[in-house]
Design a protein around this motif. Structure first.
Motif, short mmCIF file in Angstrom:
data_model
loop_
_atom_site.label_atom_id
_atom_site.label_comp_id
_atom_site.label_asym_id
_atom_site.label_seq_id
_atom_site.Cartn_x
_atom_site.Cartn_y
_atom_site.Cartn_z
N GLN A 167 27.12 25.00 23.06
CA GLN A 167 27.12 25.62 21.76
C GLN A 167 25.77 26.27 21.49
O GLN A 167 24.76 25.86 22.03
N VAL A 168 25.79 27.25 20.59
CA VAL A 168 24.56 27.92 20.20
C VAL A 168 23.71 26.97 19.39
O VAL A 168 24.19 26.32 18.45
N GLN A 169 22.42 26.92 19.72
CA GLN A 169 21.52 26.03 19.01
C GLN A 169 20.11 26.61 18.99
O GLN A 169 19.61 27.10 20.01
N PHE A 170 19.49 26.58 17.83
CA PHE A 170 18.08 26.90 17.66
C PHE A 170 17.39 25.66 17.13
O PHE A 170 17.87 25.04 16.18
N VAL A 171 16.26 25.32 17.72
CA VAL A 171 15.46 24.20 17.25
C VAL A 171 14.07 24.71 16.92
O VAL A 171 13.30 25.05 17.82
N GLU A 172 13.76 24.76 15.63
CA GLU A 172 12.45 25.20 15.18
C GLU A 172 11.50 24.01 15.11
O GLU A 172 11.90 22.89 14.77
N SER A 205 13.86 37.04 15.75
CA SER A 205 13.16 37.29 14.50
C SER A 205 12.77 36.00 13.82
O SER A 205 13.34 34.94 14.07
N TRP A 206 11.81 36.13 12.92
CA TRP A 206 11.46 35.07 11.99
C TRP A 206 11.67 35.58 10.58
O TRP A 206 11.23 36.69 10.24
N TYR A 207 12.35 34.79 9.79
CA TYR A 207 12.53 35.04 8.37
C TYR A 207 11.86 33.92 7.59
O TYR A 207 11.69 32.82 8.10
N ARG A 208 11.51 34.19 6.36
CA ARG A 208 11.02 33.12 5.51
C ARG A 208 11.63 33.21 4.12
O ARG A 208 11.98 34.29 3.65
N GLN A 209 11.75 32.06 3.52
CA GLN A 209 12.29 31.96 2.18
C GLN A 209 11.31 31.14 1.35
O GLN A 209 11.21 29.92 1.51
N ARG A 210 10.57 31.84 0.48
CA ARG A 210 9.65 31.17 -0.41
C ARG A 210 10.41 30.49 -1.52
O ARG A 210 11.53 30.88 -1.84
N VAL A 251 10.17 28.03 3.76
CA VAL A 251 10.99 27.62 4.88
C VAL A 251 11.09 28.81 5.82
O VAL A 251 11.42 29.92 5.38
N TYR A 252 10.81 28.60 7.08
CA TYR A 252 10.83 29.66 8.07
C TYR A 252 12.04 29.47 8.99
O TYR A 252 12.28 28.37 9.49
N TYR A 253 12.78 30.55 9.20
CA TYR A 253 14.01 30.51 9.97
C TYR A 253 13.92 31.38 11.22
O TYR A 253 13.48 32.53 11.16
N CYS A 254 14.38 30.84 12.32
CA CYS A 254 14.53 31.58 13.56
C CYS A 254 15.89 32.26 13.58
O CYS A 254 16.89 31.68 13.17
N ASN A 255 15.92 33.51 14.04
CA ASN A 255 17.15 34.27 14.10
C ASN A 255 17.25 35.03 15.42
O ASN A 255 16.27 35.60 15.88
N GLY A 256 18.43 35.02 15.99
CA GLY A 256 18.72 35.83 17.16
C GLY A 256 19.80 36.82 16.84
O GLY A 256 20.82 36.46 16.24
N PRO A 306 27.75 43.52 14.76
CA PRO A 306 26.57 42.77 15.20
C PRO A 306 26.86 41.28 15.27
O PRO A 306 27.69 40.75 14.54
N ILE A 307 26.15 40.62 16.16
CA ILE A 307 26.26 39.17 16.33
C ILE A 307 24.89 38.55 16.08
O ILE A 307 23.88 39.03 16.61
N GLY A 308 24.86 37.51 15.28
CA GLY A 308 23.61 36.86 14.98
C GLY A 308 23.75 35.36 14.84
O GLY A 308 24.81 34.85 14.47
N PHE A 309 22.66 34.64 15.13
CA PHE A 309 22.61 33.18 15.03
C PHE A 309 21.36 32.77 14.27
O PHE A 309 20.32 33.42 14.38
N TRP A 310 21.48 31.67 13.54
CA TRP A 310 20.39 31.17 12.72
C TRP A 310 20.03 29.74 13.09
O TRP A 310 20.89 28.92 13.40
#
Length: 118
Positions: free
Chosen positions: A1-6, A35-40, A92-97, A104-108
């Motif tokens: 399965q798709v997995q991101f571990v920050e 990519s990196w996203y952030r949510q203040r 909070v900082y999020y990794c995105n592919g 488009p296809i994307g994962f968080w």
């Protein structure tokens, strides 16, 4: 399965530096823009950095000169190096592919929190 571990979140003093990392699995990492996203607190999630499959980078104007994004395709990782941190960087900082396909296809990732404070 798709997995991101920050990893790399936590507490850092103003003016300090921190490196965030995202380890990916479950998809062909080298085919994706990362990519990196952030949510203040109290705000929307915003794109702050992106690196293409070929290594071209984008940095949001608010962090240019302080942040740098890099990727290691051999290790399926993307990193964000952050310098001269201020309380405004607390988020909070999020990794995105993202695969620029149609559609488009994307994962968080789940996100990692860090706080800039004395």
């Amino acid at each position: 399965q798709v997995q991101f571990v920050e990893s790399g979140g936590g507490l850092v003093q103003p003016g300090g530096s921190l490196r965030l990392s995202c380890a990916a699995s479950g998809f062909i990492f080298s085919d994706y823009y990362m990519s990196w996203y952030r949510q203040r607190p109290g705000n929307q999630r915003d794109l702050i950095a992106r690196i293409s499959t070929g290594g071209a980078t984008y940095l949001h104007e608010s962090i240019k000169g302080r942040f740098a994004i890099s990727r290691n395709n051999a290790k399926n990782t993307v990193s964000l190096r952050m310098n001269n941190l201020s309380p405004e960087d607390t988020a909070v900082y999020y990794c995105n592919g993202n695969l620029p396909s149609n559609p488009p296809i994307g994962f968080w990732g789940q996100g990692t929190q860090f706080t800039v404070s004395s």
